[in-house]
Motif scaffolding. Structure first.
Motif, PDB file in Angstrom:
ATOM      1  N   GLU A   1       0.825  -1.207   0.000  1.00 19.67           N
ATOM      2  CA  GLU A   1       0.000   0.000   0.000  1.00 19.67           C
ATOM      3  C   GLU A   1       0.865   1.267   0.000  1.00 19.67           C
ATOM      4  O   GLU A   1       0.505   2.271  -0.616  1.00 19.67           O
TER       5      GLU A   1
ATOM      6  N   GLU B   1       0.634   4.045  -2.935  1.00 19.89           N
ATOM      7  CA  GLU B   1       0.362   5.450  -2.624  1.00 19.89           C
ATOM      8  C   GLU B   1       1.374   6.367  -3.303  1.00 19.89           C
ATOM      9  O   GLU B   1       1.023   7.388  -3.905  1.00 19.89           O
TER      10      GLU B   1
ATOM     11  N   TRP C   1      -7.033   0.685  -2.972  1.00 22.40           N
ATOM     12  CA  TRP C   1      -7.713  -0.563  -2.628  1.00 22.40           C
ATOM     13  C   TRP C   1      -8.495  -0.451  -1.328  1.00 22.40           C
ATOM     14  O   TRP C   1      -9.438  -1.204  -1.113  1.00 22.40           O
ATOM     15  N   ASP C   2      -8.123   0.465  -0.442  1.00 20.13           N
ATOM     16  CA  ASP C   2      -8.903   0.666   0.782  1.00 20.13           C
ATOM     17  C   ASP C   2     -10.296   1.207   0.473  1.00 20.13           C
ATOM     18  O   ASP C   2     -11.232   0.995   1.251  1.00 20.13           O
TER      19      ASP C   2
ATOM     20  N   ALA D   1     -11.505  -2.263  -3.647  1.00 20.77           N
ATOM     21  CA  ALA D   1     -10.577  -3.339  -3.961  1.00 20.77           C
ATOM     22  C   ALA D   1     -10.867  -3.881  -5.360  1.00 20.77           C
ATOM     23  O   ALA D   1     -12.019  -3.879  -5.820  1.00 20.77           O
TER      24      ALA D   1
END
Length: 267
Positions: free
Chosen positions: A135, A139, A182-183, A186
């Motif tokens: 992640e 980002e 994806w948070d 997804a």
């Protein structure tokens, strides 16, 4: 203020009540603490250091501590702090010289760049060594304007903690979507079977699938989603990609300085 402290007592301000040999102890203490601090900062890794190298951060901490205490602690003589400051600056100059002249010292102090992504495929061991999660990488890539990993030729985690991102100059092959985060949304998993180009959600490798999903040939995981050329537009890769090819793995033979030429595997 304590009754024993005489204001503007210059001998106490500069020398204190210590024997002259105590200056040698200060020098030894400074060298030991500075070296220990530098080692701990090196072990923190590049992510914890952000924009500063371990040497620079050690200088900031050492100078700040040595300069702050004598400003308001009357029992700390100015000469002791001045000696510490001079030693810290002297060690910085010495280490900076050694970094320039000796590659082994440079590697220990600054570390080395780490390749995190090659041709749209993440290196999970490299992420682990760099203390970065998937992640975290996504980002930083989104900040660089990356929508899917197929756009990426190389990603290097530099010595100062920044990412160097090299992208395809023209149309990029399909890859693992990283937009939206994806948070928030997804990617749709493909577990039972599929047809077309699928991307491994663990490493980003793309495979042409026609039937039951196989283990990823790159990392061995069995979690797949549709490879895409434009996650925001919803265009998924298929047996033929956007360039009119045969749907094979076009991440090899990028051409240009990062690729190994058409039809070859980059070194």
């Amino acid at each position: 203020m304590s009754a024993e402290v005489v204001p503007l007592d210059l001998p106490r301000m500069f020398l204190g009540d210590f024997p002259p040999l105590f200056f040698a102890e200060i020098a030894l203490r400074t060298v030991v603490i500075f070296g220990w601090l530098l080692l701990l900062l090196r072990l923190m890794g590049k992510r914890g250091l952000a924009q500063l190298s371990p040497l620079e951060l050690a200088i900031v901490i050492g100078l700040g501590s040595a300069a702050g205490d004598p400003m308001f602690y009357p029992e700390v003589p100015l000469a002791h702090a001045m000696l510490v400051l001079a030693l810290v600056v002297g060690m910085q100059r010495l280490l900076a010289y050694l970094v320039i002249k000796n590659e082994t010292v440079e590697t220990f102090i600054e570390g080395v760049p780490v390749e995190l992504v090659r041709d749209g495929i993440m290196s999970n061991p490299a992420l682990d060594r760099s203390n970065l999660s998937r992640e975290d990488l996504f980002e930083r890539l989104r900040v660089a304007g990356v929508r899917q990993l197929g756009e990426v030729q190389r990603v290097y985690f530099e010595q100062d903690g920044n990412l160097s991102v090299f992208l395809h100059q023209g149309d990029a092959p399909p890859g693992l979507p990283i937009v939206p985060p994806w948070d928030l949304e997804a990617p749709v998993p493909v577990r039972e079977g599929g047809q077309g180009q699928l991307a491994c959600t663990s490493c980003g490798a793309v495979s042409l699938v026609d039937g039951p999903v196989p283990p990823c040939p790159h990392c061995g995981h069995e979690d797949w989603t549709h490879a895409t050329t434009d996650p925001l537009g919803g265009a998924h890769g298929s047996a033929r990609d956007d360039s009119g090819g045969d749907g094979g793995d076009h991440r090899l033979g990028l051409g240009g300085p990062l690729g190994g030429g058409p039809g070859t595997t980059p070194g």
